[in-house]
Design a protein around this motif. Structure first.
Motif, PDB file in Angstrom:
ATOM      1  N   ALA A  72       0.833  -1.208   0.000  1.00  0.00           N
ATOM      2  CA  ALA A  72       0.000   0.000   0.000  1.00  0.00           C
ATOM      3  C   ALA A  72       0.870   1.262   0.000  1.00  0.00           C
ATOM      4  CB  ALA A  72      -0.931  -0.001   1.205  1.00  0.00           C
ATOM      5  N   VAL A  73       1.900   1.275   0.812  1.00  0.00           N
ATOM      6  CA  VAL A  73       2.793   2.442   0.850  1.00  0.00           C
ATOM      7  C   VAL A  73       3.552   2.579  -0.469  1.00  0.00           C
ATOM      8  CG1 VAL A  73       4.780   3.507   1.993  1.00  0.00           C
ATOM      9  CG2 VAL A  73       3.034   2.351   3.360  1.00  0.00           C
ATOM     10  N   ALA A  74       3.963   1.439  -1.031  1.00  0.00           N
ATOM     11  CA  ALA A  74       4.665   1.469  -2.318  1.00  0.00           C
ATOM     12  C   ALA A  74       3.778   2.052  -3.419  1.00  0.00           C
ATOM     13  CB  ALA A  74       5.119   0.061  -2.699  1.00  0.00           C
ATOM     14  N   GLU A  75       2.470   1.767  -3.329  1.00  0.00           N
ATOM     15  CA  GLU A  75       1.556   2.263  -4.354  1.00  0.00           C
ATOM     16  C   GLU A  75       1.216   3.733  -4.161  1.00  0.00           C
ATOM     17  OE1 GLU A  75      -2.953   1.470  -6.114  1.00  0.00           O
ATOM     18  OE2 GLU A  75      -2.045   0.028  -4.731  1.00  0.00           O
ATOM     19  N   TYR A  76       0.874   4.123  -2.935  1.00  0.00           N
ATOM     20  CA  TYR A  76       0.385   5.479  -2.699  1.00  0.00           C
ATOM     21  C   TYR A  76       1.488   6.460  -2.318  1.00  0.00           C
ATOM     22  CZ  TYR A  76      -4.118   3.155  -2.825  1.00  0.00           C
ATOM     23  OH  TYR A  76      -5.205   2.424  -3.221  1.00  0.00           O
ATOM     24  N   LYS A  77       2.685   5.937  -1.982  1.00  0.00           N
ATOM     25  CA  LYS A  77       3.851   6.773  -1.658  1.00  0.00           C
ATOM     26  C   LYS A  77       3.553   7.757  -0.530  1.00  0.00           C
ATOM     27  CE  LYS A  77       5.950   6.487  -6.253  1.00  0.00           C
ATOM     28  NZ  LYS A  77       5.077   5.383  -6.734  1.00  0.00           N
ATOM     29  N   ASN A  78       2.713   7.315   0.398  1.00  0.00           N
ATOM     30  CA  ASN A  78       2.322   8.156   1.520  1.00  0.00           C
ATOM     31  C   ASN A  78       1.782   7.250   2.622  1.00  0.00           C
ATOM     32  OD1 ASN A  78       0.073   9.702   3.076  1.00  0.00           O
ATOM     33  ND2 ASN A  78       1.261  11.345   2.087  1.00  0.00           N
ATOM     34  N   PHE A  79       2.340   7.366   3.828  1.00  0.00           N
ATOM     35  CA  PHE A  79       1.950   6.474   4.915  1.00  0.00           C
ATOM     36  C   PHE A  79       0.505   6.733   5.358  1.00  0.00           C
ATOM     37  CE2 PHE A  79       6.430   5.659   5.149  1.00  0.00           C
ATOM     38  CZ  PHE A  79       6.547   4.398   5.719  1.00  0.00           C
ATOM     39  N   THR A  80       0.115   8.007   5.425  1.00  0.00           N
ATOM     40  CA  THR A  80      -1.238   8.337   5.881  1.00  0.00           C
ATOM     41  C   THR A  80      -2.284   7.812   4.910  1.00  0.00           C
ATOM     42  OG1 THR A  80      -0.404  10.334   6.973  1.00  0.00           O
ATOM     43  CG2 THR A  80      -2.786  10.208   6.547  1.00  0.00           C
ATOM     44  N   LEU A  81      -2.079   8.047   3.610  1.00  0.00           N
ATOM     45  CA  LEU A  81      -3.035   7.585   2.608  1.00  0.00           C
ATOM     46  C   LEU A  81      -3.079   6.059   2.555  1.00  0.00           C
ATOM     47  CD1 LEU A  81      -5.036   8.246   0.397  1.00  0.00           C
ATOM     48  CD2 LEU A  81      -3.122   8.467  -1.216  1.00  0.00           C
ATOM     49  N   ALA A  82      -1.909   5.425   2.660  1.00  0.00           N
ATOM     50  CA  ALA A  82      -1.860   3.961   2.652  1.00  0.00           C
ATOM     51  C   ALA A  82      -2.633   3.390   3.844  1.00  0.00           C
ATOM     52  CB  ALA A  82      -0.413   3.482   2.684  1.00  0.00           C
ATOM     53  N   ALA A  83      -2.501   4.027   4.994  1.00  0.00           N
ATOM     54  CA  ALA A  83      -3.216   3.570   6.194  1.00  0.00           C
ATOM     55  C   ALA A  83      -4.727   3.676   5.992  1.00  0.00           C
ATOM     56  CB  ALA A  83      -2.782   4.391   7.406  1.00  0.00           C
ATOM     57  N   GLU A  84      -5.175   4.771   5.369  1.00  0.00           N
ATOM     58  CA  GLU A  84      -6.606   4.940   5.104  1.00  0.00           C
ATOM     59  C   GLU A  84      -7.117   3.832   4.186  1.00  0.00           C
ATOM     60  OE1 GLU A  84      -7.124   8.800   3.452  1.00  0.00           O
ATOM     61  OE2 GLU A  84      -6.606   9.863   5.304  1.00  0.00           O
ATOM     62  N   LYS A  85      -6.343   3.506   3.160  1.00  0.00           N
ATOM     63  CA  LYS A  85      -6.759   2.471   2.215  1.00  0.00           C
ATOM     64  C   LYS A  85      -6.766   1.087   2.863  1.00  0.00           C
ATOM     65  CE  LYS A  85      -7.179   5.298  -1.279  1.00  0.00           C
ATOM     66  NZ  LYS A  85      -8.486   5.566  -1.911  1.00  0.00           N
ATOM     67  N   CYS A  86      -5.940   0.903   3.876  1.00  0.00           N
ATOM     68  CA  CYS A  86      -5.870  -0.391   4.586  1.00  0.00           C
ATOM     69  C   CYS A  86      -6.788  -0.433   5.810  1.00  0.00           C
ATOM     70  CB  CYS A  86      -4.432  -0.674   5.022  1.00  0.00           C
ATOM     71  SG  CYS A  86      -3.289  -0.958   3.654  1.00  0.00           S
ATOM     72  N   PHE A  87      -7.475   0.686   6.077  1.00  0.00           N
ATOM     73  CA  PHE A  87      -8.419   0.776   7.205  1.00  0.00           C
ATOM     74  C   PHE A  87      -7.739   0.541   8.549  1.00  0.00           C
ATOM     75  CE2 PHE A  87     -10.753  -0.734   3.443  1.00  0.00           C
ATOM     76  CZ  PHE A  87     -11.628   0.346   3.274  1.00  0.00           C
ATOM     77  N   VAL A  88      -6.534   1.116   8.705  1.00  0.00           N
ATOM     78  CA  VAL A  88      -5.831   1.085   9.991  1.00  0.00           C
ATOM     79  C   VAL A  88      -5.323   2.490  10.265  1.00  0.00           C
ATOM     80  CG1 VAL A  88      -5.142  -1.335   9.820  1.00  0.00           C
ATOM     81  CG2 VAL A  88      -3.624   0.439   8.914  1.00  0.00           C
ATOM     82  N   THR A  89      -4.862   2.711  11.484  1.00  0.00           N
ATOM     83  CA  THR A  89      -4.295   4.014  11.804  1.00  0.00           C
ATOM     84  C   THR A  89      -2.890   4.111  11.211  1.00  0.00           C
ATOM     85  OG1 THR A  89      -3.327   3.248  13.888  1.00  0.00           O
ATOM     86  CG2 THR A  89      -5.601   4.090  13.955  1.00  0.00           C
ATOM     87  N   GLN A  90      -2.457   5.342  10.989  1.00  0.00           N
ATOM     88  CA  GLN A  90      -1.123   5.539  10.419  1.00  0.00           C
ATOM     89  C   GLN A  90      -0.017   5.030  11.351  1.00  0.00           C
ATOM     90  OE1 GLN A  90       1.306   8.265  11.239  1.00  0.00           O
ATOM     91  NE2 GLN A  90       2.700   7.308   9.766  1.00  0.00           N
ATOM     92  N   PRO A  91      -0.113   5.251  12.669  1.00  0.00           N
ATOM     93  CA  PRO A  91       0.930   4.702  13.555  1.00  0.00           C
ATOM     94  C   PRO A  91       1.004   3.167  13.497  1.00  0.00           C
ATOM     95  CG  PRO A  91      -0.275   6.439  14.684  1.00  0.00           C
ATOM     96  CD  PRO A  91      -1.018   6.167  13.409  1.00  0.00           C
ATOM     97  N   THR A  92      -0.154   2.517  13.405  1.00  0.00           N
ATOM     98  CA  THR A  92      -0.153   1.048  13.330  1.00  0.00           C
ATOM     99  C   THR A  92       0.545   0.573  12.071  1.00  0.00           C
ATOM    100  OG1 THR A  92      -2.223   0.859  14.575  1.00  0.00           O
ATOM    101  CG2 THR A  92      -1.631  -1.001  13.163  1.00  0.00           C
ATOM    102  N   LEU A  93       0.210   1.181  10.937  1.00  0.00           N
ATOM    103  CA  LEU A  93       0.844   0.785   9.674  1.00  0.00           C
ATOM    104  C   LEU A  93       2.343   1.046   9.716  1.00  0.00           C
ATOM    105  CD1 LEU A  93      -0.406   1.108   6.119  1.00  0.00           C
ATOM    106  CD2 LEU A  93       1.666   2.374   6.661  1.00  0.00           C
ATOM    107  N   SER A  94       2.742   2.212  10.190  1.00  0.00           N
ATOM    108  CA  SER A  94       4.166   2.557  10.249  1.00  0.00           C
ATOM    109  C   SER A  94       4.934   1.597  11.150  1.00  0.00           C
ATOM    110  CB  SER A  94       4.339   3.994  10.756  1.00  0.00           C
ATOM    111  OG  SER A  94       3.760   4.916   9.865  1.00  0.00           O
ATOM    112  N   MET A  95       4.333   1.234  12.276  1.00  0.00           N
ATOM    113  CA  MET A  95       4.991   0.332  13.216  1.00  0.00           C
ATOM    114  C   MET A  95       5.193  -1.051  12.600  1.00  0.00           C
ATOM    115  SD  MET A  95       3.751  -0.841  17.013  1.00  0.00           S
ATOM    116  CE  MET A  95       2.319  -1.704  16.348  1.00  0.00           C
ATOM    117  N   GLN A  96       4.189  -1.547  11.886  1.00  0.00           N
ATOM    118  CA  GLN A  96       4.296  -2.874  11.284  1.00  0.00           C
ATOM    119  C   GLN A  96       5.347  -2.906  10.176  1.00  0.00           C
ATOM    120  OE1 GLN A  96       2.910  -5.657  12.412  1.00  0.00           O
ATOM    121  NE2 GLN A  96       2.008  -4.438  14.059  1.00  0.00           N
ATOM    122  N   ILE A  97       5.433  -1.842   9.397  1.00  0.00           N
ATOM    123  CA  ILE A  97       6.461  -1.783   8.348  1.00  0.00           C
ATOM    124  C   ILE A  97       7.845  -1.675   8.980  1.00  0.00           C
ATOM    125  CG2 ILE A  97       7.399  -0.338   6.483  1.00  0.00           C
ATOM    126  CD1 ILE A  97       4.535   0.221   5.632  1.00  0.00           C
TER     127      ILE A  97
END
Length: 313
Positions: free
Chosen positions: A11-36
């Motif tokens: 998702a981040v590779a596609e949208y090139k933005n952590f916040t937008l990728a998190a929205e598309k994955c239906f998670v919070t941005q901190p959660t997505l960033s932490m997992q990556i």
């Protein structure tokens, strides 16, 4: 690492933005960033260069994303295997259709399909060919209906039907008296075209480029709909070309202005296209059978010459 973590990376590779990728994955941005970050720590590398705006993949990150796509696709295939074993045809299915096919073909098969496969949730989008290819490659569509061949290495094509080009000639035009037209009868400078971005337009231009009468592609008017082109032709502003299925709904007075081409008739090839990984192939096959069933008898042209939908300079 987990499949979910890899999905976040994609998702981040596609949208090139952590916040937008998190929205598309239906998670919070901190959660997505932490997992990556966990994956990067586990592998002891950096997948993303966060110093650049927008975020860019590192050299090793590009290789990881390529492999992650394969892994996520293969994980999705497990559900396909289970569904096939159970004979289950259902779930969400995202289908793209090009604008010059949607109004004629969709009403012909949609009702039949949803009655026969009520557990499939069809999500249908009207998209041009370039948008369809991008969404298929990014996993945002399961399949699409488009003019082919497209010469895309990672996309498979199954031909649904061949649809001849028809010429709409107003009564005051010099060619109206002819029962059939040759391609050489066309003067590209008087053809009313769809707007740029429509593959049907590109097919007409490809057809006319073989014509010695073609000059500098100077067009008077371009429109977004066949209905507008027909009205403009009736006003004496030129002639236009229509796909065969679209002509079946014309009123009788307009139908009398249609001309066939001589054989082999120039035609477009309409196909069901999907990624070569063949995810949800059981639904794709159900869709193919339904469309083929309703088209049988409605369109049966054999002696045709396929005109490429690809834009040629």
């Amino acid at each position: 690492m987990t499949i979910t973590q890899l999905q976040y990376v994609l998702a981040v590779a596609e949208y090139k933005n952590f916040t937008l990728a998190a929205e598309k994955c239906f998670v919070t941005q901190p959660t997505l960033s932490m997992q990556i970050q966990k994956i990067e720590e586990e592998l002891d590398i950096q997948i993303f260069d966060r110093s650049k705006k927008p975020i860019q993949l590192t050299e090793i990150g590009q290789k990881i994303v390529t492999q992650a796509k394969n892994i996520v696709n293969e994980a999705d295939r497990i559900q396909d295997i289970v569904d096939l074993q159970k004979g289950f045809i259902g779930g969400e299915f995202r289908l793209g259709i090009i604008p010059t096919v949607m109004p004629t073909l969709l009403p012909m098969f949609l009702n039949n399909f949803i009655k026969k496969y009520p557990k499939v949730k069809l999500i249908i989008e009207e998209l041009n060919t370039s948008e369809i290819i991008t969404k298929l490659k990014n996993g945002h569509l399961d399949a699409a209906i488009a003019a082919t061949p497209l010469q895309e290495e990672k996309i498979k094509e199954i031909v649904l039907y061949y649809e001849p080009f028809m010429v709409y000639v107003p009564e005051n035009h010099a060619k109206f008296s002819k029962s059939e037209l040759e391609v050489d009868d066309l003067n590209v400078d008087e053809i009313l075209l769809l707007q740029d971005g429509h593959c049907f337009r590109d097919g007409i231009l490809n057809l006319c480029k073989r014509n010695a009468q073609s000059h500098e592609n100077k067009f008077q008017i371009e429109s977004g709909s066949f209905e507008t082109l027909i009205k403009l032709a009736n006003e004496g502003l030129g002639i236009t070309l229509l796909p065969y299925l679209h002509t079946l709904d014309l009123k009788e007075s307009d139908s009398q202005k249609l001309k066939h081409f001589t054989e082999p008739k120039p035609a477009r090839e309409i196909s069901l296209i999907f990624p070569k990984n063949e995810l949800k192939i059981h639904i794709i096959e159900a869709l193919r059978q339904t469309i083929s069933g309703v088209l049988r008898g409605a369109i049966a042209f054999q002696n045709v010459e396929i005109i490429s939908p690809l834009h040629k300079k």
